[in-house]
Scaffold this active site. Structure first.
Site, PDB file in Angstrom:
ATOM      1  N   GLU A 184       0.842  -1.210   0.000  1.00 27.78           N
ATOM      2  CA  GLU A 184       0.000   0.000   0.000  1.00 27.78           C
ATOM      3  C   GLU A 184       0.878   1.261   0.000  1.00 27.78           C
ATOM      4  O   GLU A 184       1.896   1.320   0.689  1.00 27.78           O
ATOM      5  CB  GLU A 184      -0.863  -0.014   1.275  1.00 27.78           C
ATOM      6  CG  GLU A 184      -1.782   1.204   1.395  1.00 27.78           C
ATOM      7  CD  GLU A 184      -2.654   1.157   2.647  1.00 27.78           C
ATOM      8  OE1 GLU A 184      -2.354   0.350   3.547  1.00 27.78           O
ATOM      9  OE2 GLU A 184      -3.633   1.923   2.712  1.00 27.78           O
ATOM     10  N   LYS A 195      -9.250   2.768  -2.693  1.00 29.52           N
ATOM     11  CA  LYS A 195      -9.515   2.094  -1.416  1.00 29.52           C
ATOM     12  C   LYS A 195     -10.883   2.509  -0.878  1.00 29.52           C
ATOM     13  O   LYS A 195     -11.202   3.704  -0.834  1.00 29.52           O
ATOM     14  CB  LYS A 195      -8.418   2.469  -0.418  1.00 29.52           C
ATOM     15  CG  LYS A 195      -8.478   1.748   0.920  1.00 29.52           C
ATOM     16  CD  LYS A 195      -7.264   2.133   1.795  1.00 29.52           C
ATOM     17  CE  LYS A 195      -7.205   1.364   3.097  1.00 29.52           C
ATOM     18  NZ  LYS A 195      -5.996   1.726   3.890  1.00 29.52           N
ATOM     19  N   CYS A 225      -5.488  -2.997   1.753  1.00 34.05           N
ATOM     20  CA  CYS A 225      -5.393  -3.126   3.217  1.00 34.05           C
ATOM     21  C   CYS A 225      -6.754  -3.287   3.899  1.00 34.05           C
ATOM     22  O   CYS A 225      -7.406  -4.300   3.723  1.00 34.05           O
ATOM     23  CB  CYS A 225      -4.610  -1.922   3.761  1.00 34.05           C
ATOM     24  SG  CYS A 225      -3.805  -2.245   5.361  1.00 34.05           S
TER      25      CYS A 225
END
Lengths: 533, 533
Positions: free
Chosen positions: B41, B108, B144
């Site tokens: 990430e 994300k 994540c």
């Protein structure tokens, strides 16, 4: 006619029972005079409560306090701020308490999560307007950040609100009072609502809340303004939805508003942490001179003790000026030479340092000897130690960790050096508290012979101008150079700012007075490979 | 067959050009061996970049780096993380770079804003799945936190993803490796996808990333696990969407994983800040003994210097044990008595303190004399000073500001005292590095005659148990008492924790190894009126 009271209170973060008592006392005092009392955002916890919100006991205490307050809400309407868990989700709420019950709850829609704010860490946003009727007028509820955006105001207006009650915990920075009034006035005019803006007052760690609560009519015209940096309630009467003209406190000048923020922040940090007196090192320089003036204005001369700590490098004039200030301010003063300790360390380290050049190490030892003396007096007497460094020094690391940076609170931490001078001159307006010579002398740390700040640092006018661009406005080096500043100096300053994050991370808190202070307001990594160009 | 490389890299926060070079070098190295390389990430900025993200220059550099990386993405597919401003909104992106261009960008969806995370400060969430085809297999992208929730995985699966590529910057705490694998395995099984989990490795300020990248098949079975705390790439081949069995590194035991986190965090903090050597004070006690072992394991004996600083209260046995450790670890050792400086301060302060009782003040002076000696050696030689305090002390303030708390990094800051003992015993498993006597002796600060920690503090077993409940789990005093701990001790501990926030605020950073560390992970006000009961 409806009378609305603006309760500009100074609350204690975390002390939910005491904050609830302030609400109940206020209600008792104003019953018969006011129809509605509006309190600041998160009245019951104070602001910002930070991770106290995550303690389950916090919710229980808020619930208990609300029951007590509701019982007091008879014959008077209370609008109180608090955190509320509803169906497993926490909201930042403005509650309407009337006739002995919590009648309505408004959930803050816009949750600030920038600058010093972390509201998304704790709260979920609400989505619905909440309005209520009193004396035939429709009042709407909003909380702080909501009023900086159209949507929450629009929704309240669409739900019929004629008067918007806005609960705030809006921290101070330079010029913020005018900024707020212009913004709220604009929104009042555009949405055709009067606004009652109630702000918290007092210091909380790095923040100071200026109060400055006000009322604007639906043309955006100021009809009432409470004094800044003072707690208390003021009443404004409404004919229907139109506020009558009330008292309008004068706005403060640029230096006075900052100075008063520093005094308020220092007073509250000392008292709210259970101290009532301070000690500080008085060097004969401008920073400690201004810090002394602030301390005396905040706490009274009898609660301030100063110590001069000369060394072989201290000019006589510094000792004289320090003594003159202590006398002018009527504070307890003593002088303790650091030479015996400095000599002891040099001797202890002589075998280790044999053959090494004298360098910054020896300067730091002196500053740290002073730190030990001041901390010893702080420990023995129970005074909080104030550090005297300014923002320009904090930025470029022109300060010694565990030396002149040692202390519980740093009043000037966010005050650039050029503003330190302006504040000193302003404070002398009614008589010389800070000797003119202290203002006029070239600044020096006096850690080696004939040292001047200008040996190590750019001229403060240049330094502060570049810092404003680099730190407060996030400008790149190239942009600052393009704005007319010399590249070599700009690069040097930017590099010093970046490299000294580790020092700032161990610095005591100070009062935020600029648009971007160090601390929660500027979150930089210490390990940082971001290059200047 | 498709071969996916897991690039478990150690990146430098802020150094976008250097991080991009790592990506390009990796691509050049693996061309012909791997079809797809997955990076961690925010590969280009490192994690967490904090307010560097707010610098306009950050976006420009990311854009420039992406052009260079895209040019290298020929004959190999790269999945790289970076921040991206799109239509004025910043997203946390996983970009798919193929055939010389940025082909797709996934945004994300779940932005953590709790614990140490502040992603809502910088990013807006995305809402859409992104999938791509390679060798007839459909790969989905997630970042994540996304994989800790059903929705992003569900959307990817619904869009046809057979293999989920998950880019991580997941910080270590005790047991986290097992926690992650169980959670990802569960989600893989429930949504019928294989998962390639790639994590960052290395230290960044308070955080350490353990790596421990892995692959699970669509039954949630581990098919590959990379070693923890080591950077490098590993390859996993897929038959269609099914990963073949690869190397599976063994999981570490409870002590070893913490110890290696401390070594990794200390190494990276020192080197990434431009240091290559450290100094620390060696008292003959367990904390400094363990810190020394960590420092030597992190940096090598030739890069570690220790100083014993006896006073009138130091037992001979402490000096002997310190010397024994220095010899066992083969580090440079010297002894400097603090008596001359301590005497000098006592004499300098004698007029001021005339008539006052001896108290904690004199103890603090000793600790601060040691701080000055260590900082002087640090300054003169360019060593970073490591402080040796543990989490139990940090919690209750059993440490001297500017004394034993002075230093650049605190390896044991998040390690409770009882765990310090366990780690010391574990480190001695292959031979005695820490003398058994140091482990067995009752701990003492040696700041007054015959002092023991137990004079001032509860037994460490009790203290650490209560701290785990009060600090890590936010339990109220009543709940802790109900769990069987004595009320008087629980109240005393809780009060000490609350009162010492000001000290922790000026403490150096250390490695987070528990579920809740001090620092960014626990944001408490200093001014705090929250009562215990």
């Amino acid at each position: 006619m409806t009378t609305v009271a603006l309760a500009q209170l100074n609350l204690l973060v975390g002390d939910i029972a005491a904050n609830a008592r302030q609400v109940i006392d206020c209600a008792a005092r104003l019953k018969g005079q006011a129809d509605i009392i509006v309190f600041p955002e998160l009245t019951l916890t104070g602001y910002p409560p930070e991770d106290l919100l995550l303690r389950p006991a916090c919710d229980e205490r808020v619930a208990a306090a609300l029951r007590d307050i509701a019982a007091a809400a008879r014959g008077i309407t209370l609008v109180v701020g608090y955190p509320a868990m509803r169906d497993g989700v926490r909201y930042n709420v403005a509650g309407l308490l009337r006739d002995g019950v919590v009648e309505l709850e408004y959930r803050k829609m816009r949750l600030p999560n920038y600058s010093v704010f972390d509201e998304r860490r704790y709260f979920e946003p609400g989505a619905h307007a909440v309005v209520f009727e009193q004396n035939g007028v429709t009042f709407g509820l909003t909380v702080c950040e909501d009023i900086w955006f159209d949507q929450p105001v629009q929704r309240a207006a669409a739900a019929g609100a004629q008067v918007l009650l806005n609960l705030n915990a809006s921290p101070f920075h330079q010029g913020k009072v005018r900024e707020r009034e212009a913004m709220v006035g604009d929104r009042a005019r555009r949405f055709g609502v009067s606004v009652v803006y109630v702000n918290l007052v007092g210091g909380q760690d790095e923040l100071v809340f200026d109060g400055g609560s006000f009322v604007v009519d639906d043309h955006g015209v100021i009809k009432h303004r409470a004094p800044v940096f003072a707690s208390g309630e003021t009443l404004v009467s409404f004919d229907g939805a139109q506020p009558r003209a009330g008292s309008i406190a004068a706005l403060l000048g640029a230096e006075e508003e900052v100075y008063r923020a520093l005094v308020c922040g220092t007073h509250d940090y000392v008292y709210k942490n259970g101290f009532s007196s301070v000690v500080l090192g008085l060097s004969g320089g401008i920073d400690s001179a201004l810090t002394l003036a602030i301390a005396v204005d905040a706490l009274g001369a009898e609660s301030v003790e100063v110590v001069s700590m000369p060394s072989r490098y201290t000019a006589d004039i510094s000792n004289l000026d320090a003594l003159a200030q202590a006398r002018a301010q009527d504070v307890k003063h003593q002088s303790i030479s650091i030479e015996p300790a400095f000599d002891a360390f040099l001797a202890m380290l002589a075998p280790t340092f044999a053959g090494a050049d004298v360098d910054i190490t020896e300067e730091n030892i002196q500053a740290r000897c002073r730190g030990i003396v001041l901390m010893a007096i702080s420990n023995k007497r129970g005074h909080m130690l104030l550090t005297t460094g300014n923002k320009s020094e904090m930025s470029v690391g022109y300060a010694t960790l565990y030396g002149d940076m040692a202390g519980g609170f740093a009043p000037l931490k966010d005050v650039p050096k050029t503003l330190v001078y302006r504040l000193a001159r302003w404070r002398n307006r009614d008589g010389e508290i800070i000797p003119q010579r202290v203002i006029d002398r070239p600044p020096s740390a006096e850690l080696r012979p004939d040292q001047k700040d200008s040996d190590s640092l750019p001229d403060y006018d240049l330094l502060d101008a570049v810092l404003a661009l680099y730190v407060e406005q996030d400008k790149a080096v190239d942009d600052i150079v393009a704005a007319g500043y010399p590249r070599a100096e700009v690069e040097r300053i930017a590099r010093l700012v970046d490299r000294n994050e580790y020092k700032r991370r161990q610095a005591p808190p100070g009062v935020k007075i600029t648009r971007r202070a160090y601390g929660r307001d500027r979150r930089y990594p210490i390990v940082n490979g971001f290059r200047l160009n």
